[in-house]
Design a protein around this motif. Structure first.
Motif, mmCIF file in Angstrom:
data_model
loop_
_atom_site.group_PDB
_atom_site.id
_atom_site.type_symbol
_atom_site.label_atom_id
_atom_site.label_comp_id
_atom_site.label_asym_id
_atom_site.label_seq_id
_atom_site.Cartn_x
_atom_site.Cartn_y
_atom_site.Cartn_z
ATOM 1 N N VAL A 82 0.834 -1.211 0.000
ATOM 2 C CA VAL A 82 0.000 0.000 0.000
ATOM 3 C C VAL A 82 0.866 1.257 0.000
ATOM 4 N N ARG A 83 0.608 2.163 -0.944
ATOM 5 C CA ARG A 83 1.307 3.464 -0.987
ATOM 6 C C ARG A 83 0.440 4.552 -0.382
ATOM 7 N N SER A 84 -0.860 4.481 -0.650
ATOM 8 C CA SER A 84 -1.792 5.440 -0.057
ATOM 9 C C SER A 84 -3.189 4.848 -0.189
ATOM 10 N N SER A 85 -4.121 5.409 0.566
ATOM 11 C CA SER A 85 -5.496 4.919 0.430
ATOM 12 C C SER A 85 -6.467 6.014 0.835
ATOM 13 N N VAL A 86 -7.685 5.886 0.345
ATOM 14 C CA VAL A 86 -8.687 6.907 0.652
ATOM 15 C C VAL A 86 -10.021 6.204 0.870
ATOM 16 N N ARG A 87 -10.798 6.730 1.823
ATOM 17 C CA ARG A 87 -12.103 6.112 2.073
ATOM 18 C C ARG A 87 -13.073 6.478 0.962
ATOM 19 N N MET A 88 -13.838 5.498 0.515
ATOM 20 C CA MET A 88 -14.803 5.735 -0.568
ATOM 21 C C MET A 88 -15.781 6.852 -0.212
ATOM 22 N N ARG A 89 -16.046 6.999 1.070
ATOM 23 C CA ARG A 89 -16.935 8.031 1.558
ATOM 24 C C ARG A 89 -16.553 9.431 1.037
ATOM 25 N N SER A 90 -15.225 9.616 0.789
ATOM 26 C CA SER A 90 -14.763 10.927 0.309
ATOM 27 C C SER A 90 -15.371 11.270 -1.046
ATOM 28 N N ALA A 351 -4.963 8.064 -13.489
ATOM 29 C CA ALA A 351 -3.849 7.667 -14.359
ATOM 30 C C ALA A 351 -2.884 8.829 -14.574
ATOM 31 N N PRO A 352 -2.115 9.188 -13.516
ATOM 32 C CA PRO A 352 -1.104 10.251 -13.693
ATOM 33 C C PRO A 352 -0.132 9.855 -14.809
ATOM 34 N N LYS A 353 0.393 10.900 -15.503
ATOM 35 C CA LYS A 353 1.183 10.585 -16.708
ATOM 36 C C LYS A 353 2.603 10.118 -16.403
ATOM 37 N N THR A 354 3.159 10.557 -15.263
ATOM 38 C CA THR A 354 4.573 10.269 -14.982
ATOM 39 C C THR A 354 4.726 9.639 -13.589
ATOM 40 N N ARG A 355 5.947 9.116 -13.322
ATOM 41 C CA ARG A 355 6.215 8.563 -11.982
ATOM 42 C C ARG A 355 6.092 9.670 -10.941
ATOM 43 N N THR A 356 6.568 10.877 -11.289
ATOM 44 C CA THR A 356 6.446 12.000 -10.348
ATOM 45 C C THR A 356 4.967 12.284 -10.081
ATOM 46 N N GLY A 357 4.173 12.233 -11.141
ATOM 47 C CA GLY A 357 2.730 12.470 -10.988
ATOM 48 C C GLY A 357 2.099 11.434 -10.063
ATOM 49 N N ILE A 358 2.536 10.178 -10.190
ATOM 50 C CA ILE A 358 1.984 9.117 -9.333
ATOM 51 C C ILE A 358 2.354 9.397 -7.870
ATOM 52 N N ALA A 359 3.639 9.782 -7.661
ATOM 53 C CA ALA A 359 4.092 10.056 -6.289
ATOM 54 C C ALA A 359 3.330 11.248 -5.707
ATOM 55 N N LEU A 360 3.133 12.294 -6.511
ATOM 56 C CA LEU A 360 2.394 13.474 -6.036
ATOM 57 C C LEU A 360 0.959 13.096 -5.684
ATOM 58 N N ARG A 361 0.337 12.273 -6.565
ATOM 59 C CA ARG A 361 -1.042 11.829 -6.295
ATOM 60 C C ARG A 361 -1.083 11.067 -4.966
ATOM 61 N N ASP A 362 -0.114 10.158 -4.764
ATOM 62 C CA ASP A 362 -0.119 9.369 -3.525
ATOM 63 C C ASP A 362 0.042 10.268 -2.298
ATOM 64 N N ASN A 363 0.926 11.279 -2.425
ATOM 65 C CA ASN A 363 1.100 12.213 -1.300
ATOM 66 C C ASN A 363 -0.183 12.966 -1.017
ATOM 67 N N ALA A 364 -0.811 13.448 -2.100
ATOM 68 C CA ALA A 364 -2.050 14.214 -1.932
ATOM 69 C C ALA A 364 -3.119 13.342 -1.267
ATOM 70 N N VAL A 365 -3.196 12.080 -1.683
ATOM 71 C CA VAL A 365 -4.195 11.171 -1.105
ATOM 72 C C VAL A 365 -3.911 10.958 0.380
ATOM 73 N N ARG A 366 -2.604 10.811 0.720
ATOM 74 C CA ARG A 366 -2.232 10.618 2.137
ATOM 75 C C ARG A 366 -2.678 11.811 2.971
ATOM 76 N N VAL A 367 -2.401 13.027 2.456
ATOM 77 C CA VAL A 367 -2.770 14.232 3.202
ATOM 78 C C VAL A 367 -4.287 14.311 3.331
ATOM 79 N N LEU A 368 -4.983 14.084 2.203
ATOM 80 C CA LEU A 368 -6.453 14.192 2.215
ATOM 81 C C LEU A 368 -7.071 13.186 3.181
ATOM 82 N N SER A 369 -6.511 11.969 3.193
ATOM 83 C CA SER A 369 -7.167 10.921 3.989
ATOM 84 C C SER A 369 -6.960 11.153 5.482
ATOM 85 N N ARG A 370 -5.998 12.029 5.820
ATOM 86 C CA ARG A 370 -5.838 12.375 7.230
ATOM 87 C C ARG A 370 -6.967 13.281 7.666
#
Ligand SMILES: Cc1cc2nc3c(=O)[nH]c(=O)nc-3n(C[C@H](O)[C@H](O)[C@H](O)COP(=O)(O)OP(=O)(O)OC[C@H]3O[C@@H](n4cnc5c(N)ncnc54)[C@H](O)[C@@H]3O)c2cc1C
Length: 370
Positions: A82-90, A351-370
């Motif tokens: 698992v890299r990040s996760s978000v509740r479906m409720r969001s 579907a982020p276009k780049t590896r950096t995009g994937i990492a940024l998405r995962d970070n954003a999801v981590r922050v949001l899910s907090r």
């Protein structure tokens, strides 16, 4: 008794419309190209105002009982960690906990069962010509006898035949958004029973949804539009998917193996449908035929809401079909417009276009899910 209406397509929009038009006193015939209800297990949502419509149709208990139990969207690496996760409720809309996720086939068949009490359903047929007359539309069918209707509604999906016959070729109103999607039923889910698991490569995603009874894998990938792609050419589709994902799926590899042998693969370009007008005389469009963003635009919710609005307006002024069609379009476009702008953000999330995009998405999801 009210006017005669022909609805082309017994999917989500067509079934909802048939139910409500019959309640408003119209005589409704539905013509469906398929030979019977299809098995598509793709999960779709019933959200926002569509929940109220489904409740009024009395189908919510059935949908709730058939609903999926997913509660988390989990993003993993190629080892399934698992890299990040978000509740479906969001992702819930205005109807909150009353919203459900069901298979597309269950949604369509439940709505159709409600409609079938009053409307006539003709399977295995489709319209072949629509000729406007002073009082309505003369219709010919591939199988059935020609007939006259006061109103014809195209509820026949993204590749609508009604739209082609009445408004012009598909290419005038659709835009391939540079992404393809393939879904198929698979033997095994991945992760916990309440988790949708997603693995990303740059510009491509594979998700595994536990489904209801039968898990579903979805491949979503960015790809330049392929002109003249034949959607029945399963070998070509397999080759496109293999070229994008081959050798890059880690522990998810068995899902690619499943594509190589599966017969029941749904494959299409992510397509935006946009028309300047939804009606031409006594012919109108609803659901994906009128406006669609494939899997990115709350399509089933919009299909239900649009069908309800159309029936409501036709019910309000049965003697003024033209006025009702104009009001339907004005009201429903307000709901559709913001969704049609949503492709970019949905694409960035899934579907982020780049590896950096994937990492940024995962970070954003981590922050949001907090
Ligand atoms: C993979 C995938 C995932 C999706 N996920 C979601 C989601 O999570 N949430 C969401 O809200 N939406 C989702 N959608 C979109 C949603 O499924 C559609 O927007 C919705 O089903 C539109 O309903 P409709 O009635 O307009 O079209 P459809 O449900 O496609 O129904 C069209 C009907 O017309 C019939 N038909 C076609 N041609 C003819 C013809 N010539 N004559 C007679 N009948 C014909 C078809 O057989 C079908 O029964 C997803 C779509 C896909 C493809």
């Amino acid at each position: 008794m009210g006017a005669d209406v022909l609805i082309s397509g017994a999917g989500v929009a067509g079934s909802t419309l048939a139910y409500w038009l019959s309640r408003h006193g119209y005589r409704v015939t539905v013509v469906e190209r398929a030979t019977g209800q299809r098995s598509s297990g793709n999960p779709v949502d019933v959200k926002g105002g569509a929940v109220d419509v489904a409740e009024r149709m009395g189908v919510m208990p059935t949908l709730r009982a058939a609903g999926s139990r997913t509660s988390r969207l989990v993003f993993t690496d190629d080892g399934g960690r698992v890299r990040s996760s978000v509740r479906m409720r969001s992702f819930q809309g205005s109807a909150g906990d009353r919203e459900v996720e069901v298979s597309r086939a269950t949604l369509a068949s439940t709505l159709l069962a409600a409609a079938a009490e009053a409307a006539e359903i003709r399977w295995d047929d489709s319209v072949t010509a629509l000729t406007p007359t002073a009082s309505g539309v003369d219709v010919t069918f591939a199988r059935g006898e020609a007939a006259h209707f006061d109103l014809v509604v195209g509820a026949d999906g993204v590749h609508s035949a009604t739209r082609r016959l009445a408004f012009g070729p598909e290419s005038e109103f659709t835009r391939n958004l540079g992404m393809y999607v393939a879904t198929l039923p698979v033997e095994r889910a991945f992760g916990e029973p309440d988790e949708v698991v997603m693995y990303n490569l740059p510009g491509a995603a594979l998700s595994v949804h536990p489904g209801v009874g039968q898990p579903v894998a979805a491949f979503m990938f960015r790809h330049a539009p392929v002109p003249d792609l034949d959607y029945r050419d399963i070998e070509r589709q397999r080759a496109m998917i293999s070229a994008v994902y081959g050798g890059r799926l880690g522990v998810f590899r068995p899902y690619l193996d499943a594509v190589r042998v599966a017969e029941d693969v749904y494959f299409d370009a992510v397509t935006r449908v946009m028309l300047p007008h939804w009606s031409s005389g006594r012919i109108t469009l609803v659901g994906d035929a009128a406006s669609s963003l494939s899997l990115f635009g709350d399509g089933s919710t919009l299909a239900i809401c649009g069908a309800y609005t159309l029936a409501e307006e036709l019910g309000a002024t049965p003697g003024d079909i033209a006025g009702a069609l104009a009001r339907y379009e004005r009201r429903h476009r307000r709901l559709v417009r913001p969704r049609q702008r949503g492709f970019r953000s949905a694409g960035m999330l899934l579907a982020p276009k780049t590896r950096t995009g994937i990492a940024l998405r995962d970070n954003a999801v981590r922050v949001l899910s907090r």
